[in-house]
Design an enzyme around this catalytic site. Structure first.
Site, PDB file in Angstrom:
ATOM      1  N   LYS A   1       0.826  -1.210   0.000  1.00 33.26           N
ATOM      2  CA  LYS A   1       0.000   0.000   0.000  1.00 33.26           C
ATOM      3  C   LYS A   1       0.859   1.257   0.000  1.00 33.26           C
ATOM      4  O   LYS A   1       0.521   2.246  -0.627  1.00 33.26           O
ATOM      5  CB  LYS A   1      -0.994   0.000   1.174  1.00 33.26           C
ATOM      6  CG  LYS A   1      -2.073  -1.065   1.004  1.00 33.26           C
ATOM      7  CD  LYS A   1      -3.290  -0.856   1.868  1.00 33.26           C
ATOM      8  CE  LYS A   1      -4.377  -1.887   1.489  1.00 33.26           C
ATOM      9  NZ  LYS A   1      -5.618  -1.744   2.209  1.00 33.26           N
TER      10      LYS A   1
ATOM     11  N   LYS B   1     -11.698  -3.570  -2.420  1.00 31.02           N
ATOM     12  CA  LYS B   1     -12.565  -2.398  -2.575  1.00 31.02           C
ATOM     13  C   LYS B   1     -11.797  -1.231  -3.162  1.00 31.02           C
ATOM     14  O   LYS B   1     -12.381  -0.331  -3.722  1.00 31.02           O
ATOM     15  CB  LYS B   1     -13.093  -1.962  -1.209  1.00 31.02           C
ATOM     16  CG  LYS B   1     -14.077  -2.889  -0.579  1.00 31.02           C
ATOM     17  CD  LYS B   1     -14.543  -2.294   0.751  1.00 31.02           C
ATOM     18  CE  LYS B   1     -14.449  -3.292   1.881  1.00 31.02           C
ATOM     19  NZ  LYS B   1     -13.372  -2.990   2.834  1.00 31.02           N
TER      20      LYS B   1
ATOM     21  N   LYS C   1      -5.398  -9.644  -5.587  1.00 29.81           N
ATOM     22  CA  LYS C   1      -6.656 -10.009  -4.927  1.00 29.81           C
ATOM     23  C   LYS C   1      -7.711  -8.961  -5.234  1.00 29.81           C
ATOM     24  O   LYS C   1      -7.397  -7.787  -5.423  1.00 29.81           O
ATOM     25  CB  LYS C   1      -6.456 -10.167  -3.408  1.00 29.81           C
ATOM     26  CG  LYS C   1      -6.485  -8.873  -2.634  1.00 29.81           C
ATOM     27  CD  LYS C   1      -6.693  -9.109  -1.148  1.00 29.81           C
ATOM     28  CE  LYS C   1      -6.849  -7.757  -0.459  1.00 29.81           C
ATOM     29  NZ  LYS C   1      -8.172  -7.431   0.009  1.00 29.81           N
TER      30      LYS C   1
HETATM   31  P1  ATP Z   1      -9.428  -2.384   1.048  1.00 29.48           P
HETATM   32  O1  ATP Z   1      -9.403  -2.503  -0.445  1.00 29.48           O
HETATM   33  O2  ATP Z   1     -10.023  -1.110   1.543  1.00 29.48           O
HETATM   34  O3  ATP Z   1      -8.105  -2.762   1.683  1.00 29.48           O
HETATM   35  P2  ATP Z   1     -10.587  -4.968   1.215  1.00 29.48           P
HETATM   36  O4  ATP Z   1     -11.619  -5.136   0.188  1.00 29.48           O
HETATM   37  O5  ATP Z   1      -9.232  -5.574   0.981  1.00 29.48           O
HETATM   38  O6  ATP Z   1     -10.449  -3.457   1.549  1.00 29.48           O
HETATM   39  P3  ATP Z   1     -11.001  -5.386   4.115  1.00 29.48           P
HETATM   40  O7  ATP Z   1     -12.042  -4.577   4.736  1.00 29.48           O
HETATM   41  O8  ATP Z   1      -9.599  -4.943   4.330  1.00 29.48           O
HETATM   42  O9  ATP Z   1     -11.234  -5.524   2.541  1.00 29.48           O
HETATM   43  O10 ATP Z   1     -11.180  -6.908   4.522  1.00 29.48           O
HETATM   44  C1  ATP Z   1     -12.249  -7.517   5.207  1.00 29.48           C
HETATM   45  C2  ATP Z   1     -12.076  -9.028   5.149  1.00 29.48           C
HETATM   46  O11 ATP Z   1     -12.247  -9.488   3.802  1.00 29.48           O
HETATM   47  C3  ATP Z   1     -10.676  -9.505   5.583  1.00 29.48           C
HETATM   48  O12 ATP Z   1     -10.814 -10.669   6.375  1.00 29.48           O
HETATM   49  C4  ATP Z   1      -9.993  -9.858   4.288  1.00 29.48           C
HETATM   50  O13 ATP Z   1      -9.004 -10.862   4.423  1.00 29.48           O
HETATM   51  C5  ATP Z   1     -11.166 -10.344   3.447  1.00 29.48           C
HETATM   52  N1  ATP Z   1     -10.896 -10.183   2.013  1.00 29.48           N
HETATM   53  C6  ATP Z   1     -10.687  -9.004   1.376  1.00 29.48           C
HETATM   54  N2  ATP Z   1     -10.491  -9.207   0.062  1.00 29.48           N
HETATM   55  C7  ATP Z   1     -10.563 -10.553  -0.119  1.00 29.48           C
HETATM   56  C8  ATP Z   1     -10.424 -11.389  -1.277  1.00 29.48           C
HETATM   57  N3  ATP Z   1     -10.185 -10.862  -2.468  1.00 29.48           N
HETATM   58  N4  ATP Z   1     -10.576 -12.717  -1.113  1.00 29.48           N
HETATM   59  C9  ATP Z   1     -10.825 -13.259   0.098  1.00 29.48           C
HETATM   60  N5  ATP Z   1     -10.957 -12.528   1.221  1.00 29.48           N
HETATM   61  C10 ATP Z   1     -10.821 -11.189   1.124  1.00 29.48           C
END
Ligand code: ATP
Ligand code: LTN
Length: 337
Positions: A116, A202, A199
């Site tokens: 990041k 959001k 991955k």
């Molecule tokens: P950001 O993009 O703002 O970092 P994010 O979409 O990665 O957000 P988080 O809120 O950080 O999501 O994560 C919430 C949960 O969702 C965590 O347990 C994370 O491991 C899971 N998660 C996020 N993206 C994935 C993915 N692509 N596949 C499986 N699990 C995920």
């Protein structure tokens, strides 16, 4: 207080909706673990200002959106404590103590920080992005959680949390439960539809991310445009065929089937048939989910009441752990009265 093992997890109120990976990688297990566990789930708004802090009104709205979506996904306020991280001041309080136990090099090795911060340049980031995993450790340790349901990307943060718990316990005496990561098979890392080396997230471009609030036509378009490969063979092979394997994993997860049975079902068919089926299975979940989320969001006062009740339960537990940890460190107790 319950004798059941305890579960805690968190999700950031970043973006206008959860994405598919959040649900399949984490939230689906949160829902299941309400049975058999004393469950605490947290919307981590303090974490959401570490990168590109949102407008205050947007942060408030997103916090309510995530809370509504968690309820729509199946969290039941009678069977879990659903709360907002900033409502429980013990989180940053414990975080400070853990920061003082964390090595600089140790924090520098966190891959999420490296990824990041690399994007915008390390010098332009706030220190909060660096200490982010330590606040996450505090989130978990305050509740003495046994299990932490998360996606694969959070494995390293959980490892840090375990190390910090062990370090604190070794230095000051037994205080924290050392938690275990609960990472699902198959759906632990849902990939970006446009870039299957990353991955789904959001904070990545729209086209590769399926938001659970997306209209059915948008979901269909995103899935149909998913990047795959050119050999035309339906086979689960995450190394060589990451895009196609990702679609198989999504379909398997939404239809509660094994990946091998989905592979068999579509073997010999074209990628188009699989993509149509994936879009259908995602929409079958997302459509009622989005409708229910909207209903819940239409009554913000009720949502806020649910969150207040969750915070009350969370504080009852967090304050006990916090007082114990502060006493162990040697902070002089404040005498009341
Ligand atoms: P950001 O993009 O703002 O970092 P994010 O979409 O990665 O957000 P988080 O809120 O950080 O999501 O994560 C919430 C949960 O969702 C965590 O347990 C994370 O491991 C899971 N998660 C996020 N993206 C994935 C993915 N692509 N596949 C499986 N699990 C995920
Ligand atoms: N860093 C996590 C969100 C998070 C979390 C937690 C997950 C913050 N605190 C405590 C589990 C337990 C992420 O998903 N990016």
């Amino acid at each position: 207080m319950s004798n059941q093992p305890r579960v805690l997890s968190g999700i950031q109120p970043t973006g206008e909706s959860m994405q598919l990976g959040n649900y399949l990688g984490a939230v689906r297990n949160w829902v299941q673990m309400q049975d058999g566990f004393d469950a605490y789930y947290c919307v981590v708004d303090l974490h959401a200002i570490t990168l590109d802090p949102p407008e205050p009104a947007a942060l408030r709205q997103r916090t309510r959106i995530v809370a509504a979506q968690l309820l729509a996904a199946g969290l039941d306020p009678d069977r879990c404590a659903l709360f907002v991280q900033s409502h429980v001041p013990e989180h940053p309080q414990l975080s400070w103590v853990l920061e003082c136990l964390t090595g600089f090099g140790e924090a520098s090795r966190m891959t999420q920080f490296k990824d990041k911060s690399a994007k915008a340049g390390v010098d332009r980031q706030g220190v909060g992005l660096f200490t982010y995993p330590i606040l996450q450790a505090a989130d978990i340790l305050l509740y003495q959680a046994d299990q932490v349901p998360i996606g694969e990307d959070q494995r390293q943060h959980l490892e840090l949390t375990r190390n910090l718990a062990q370090r604190f316990n070794a230095r000051y005496g037994q205080t924290f439960v050392v938690p275990e990561a609960y990472i699902p098979k198959g759906a632990a890392k849902i990939l970006d539809l446009q870039d299957p080396t990353a991955k789904m997230s959001k904070s990545r471009p729209e086209a590769g991310t399926v938001y659970l609030s997306d209209e059915p036509a948008v979901i269909t378009k995103k899935v149909r445009r998913a990047v795959t490969d050119t050999d035309g063979e339906i086979r689960y092979d995450p190394e060589r065929k990451p895009g196609l394997s990702n679609l198989l994993a999504i379909h398997a997860a939404f239809t509660d089937a094994g990946i091998d049975s989905v592979e068999k079902e579509f073997s010999g068919q074209g990628y188009g048939a699989l993509k149509n089926a994936v879009a259908e299975s995602v929409i079958a979940f997302a459509q009622p989910f989005a409708a229910r989320s909207r209903e819940l969001l239409d009554d913000p006062a009720e949502l806020d009441r649910i969150l207040a009740k969750g915070a009350e339960r969370a504080r009852a537990l967090a304050s006990v752990t916090m007082a114990d940890a502060y006493a162990k460190v040697g902070f002089l107790p404040a005498v009341v009265g």
